[in-house]
Design an enzyme around this catalytic site. Sequence first.
Site, short mmCIF file in Angstrom:
data_model
loop_
_atom_site.label_atom_id
_atom_site.label_comp_id
_atom_site.label_asym_id
_atom_site.label_seq_id
_atom_site.Cartn_x
_atom_site.Cartn_y
_atom_site.Cartn_z
N GLY A 82 2.99 2.17 10.84
CA GLY A 82 3.99 3.24 10.75
C GLY A 82 4.72 3.52 12.04
N SER B 205 3.92 -2.24 10.28
CA SER B 205 5.38 -2.33 10.48
C SER B 205 5.96 -3.67 10.05
CB SER B 205 5.73 -2.00 11.93
OG SER B 205 5.35 -0.67 12.24
N GLY C 257 5.09 1.46 4.61
CA GLY C 257 6.40 2.11 4.41
C GLY C 257 7.41 1.25 3.67
N GLU D 269 -6.60 4.82 7.97
CA GLU D 269 -6.40 6.25 7.67
C GLU D 269 -7.67 6.84 7.05
OE1 GLU D 269 -2.75 5.59 5.56
OE2 GLU D 269 -1.83 5.01 7.47
N GLU E 151 -4.99 -4.91 10.56
CA GLU E 151 -3.96 -3.89 10.75
C GLU E 151 -4.21 -3.16 12.08
OE1 GLU E 151 -2.03 -2.68 6.78
OE2 GLU E 151 -3.70 -1.33 7.16
N ASN F 45 0.87 -1.19 0.00
CA ASN F 45 0.00 0.00 0.00
C ASN F 45 0.90 1.23 0.00
OD1 ASN F 45 -1.80 2.06 0.47
ND2 ASN F 45 -2.36 1.41 2.55
N TRP F 46 0.95 1.87 -1.15
CA TRP F 46 1.86 3.02 -1.29
C TRP F 46 1.34 4.27 -0.58
CZ3 TRP F 46 3.50 3.03 -7.21
CH2 TRP F 46 4.21 1.85 -7.48
N LYS F 47 0.07 4.26 -0.22
CA LYS F 47 -0.57 5.44 0.38
C LYS F 47 -0.36 6.64 -0.57
CE LYS F 47 -0.09 3.24 4.81
NZ LYS F 47 0.05 3.35 6.27
P1 13P Z 1 3.37 0.34 7.67
O1 13P Z 1 3.85 -0.93 7.00
O2 13P Z 1 4.09 1.57 7.21
O3 13P Z 1 3.31 0.19 9.15
O4 13P Z 1 1.85 0.58 7.18
C1 13P Z 1 0.94 -0.47 7.21
C2 13P Z 1 -0.26 -0.07 6.47
O5 13P Z 1 -0.97 0.84 6.85
C3 13P Z 1 -0.55 -0.80 5.22
O6 13P Z 1 -1.84 -0.54 4.77
#
Ligand code: 13P
Length: 264
Positions: free
Chosen positions: A182, A222, A244, A108, A176, A12-14
């Site tokens: 994060g 993470s 990330g 989010e 999650e 997930n690149w966000k």
């Molecule tokens: P991280 O891997 O940065 O903790 O994010 C997880 C996430 O929100 C994937 O959708």
Amino acid sequence: MAVKRVPLIAGNWKMNLDHLQAIATVQKLAWTLKDAKHEYGLGGAEVAVFPPFTDLRSVQTLISADKLEIVFGGQDVSEHDSGAYTGEISGAFLKSLDCSYVIIGHSERRQYHGETDELLGRKVAAALKHGLVPVLCVGETAEDLEQHGPSAVPVAQLKAALEGISGAPDLVVAYEPVWAIGSGQAATPEQAEQVAAKLRETLAELLGAEVADATRILYGGSVKSGNIAAFMREPNVDGALVGGASLDVAEFASIARFQKHVGT
Ligand code: 13P
């Protein structure tokens, strides 16, 4: 009889990487994973990326032209098919760009866009209607964890989002924990397994044992190349939703590569 669930490693690149960076990233990822095919025989594992909407056309063109073994999807979808909904993206549009998946209910979106379980239920229905596989995200905050224990909130979110859904939907659930996203502080594999097992039980109650058995449950929060192995050893964890670490091609490739190794 238990079915073999195809492991899924999803990035997930966000809101990162524009369409030019997306092309470079997908090219590099495909190149980095190329030899994995020979080394590990792929093992049927899937590697997926979830770029921003503005990247999807570029990613589609590259993947289809070069016949890359990477699938992709959107990070959100509208509950509506079309019309006066400024800023929204229809499932039909995603499908016409060859998206296989769509993320629904990421924490989010719940947190910053006020997305409710009821709305997410309608989004799941919209995704299924357009032939997209929803990657439904559930997870508790640190406060929820303290007040209600590890699985109450994720289970309630799953029940609410699947309320109107029947039959045998092709669905992925991503557990999650919000506190792990994060933060660099992943859940322990035992914690992830405990909640994933509860989510599978809930799927069995809602949609029957066969659907529960076939549905992939991912862990997210993470995830890195250093901890993926431990998560994948858990019987109810079928992959990872990576934030990330998915932006770093070498790191994401070693997460995916490890999985391929496990899958063979
Ligand atoms: P991280 O891997 O940065 O903790 O994010 C997880 C996430 O929100 C994937 O959708």
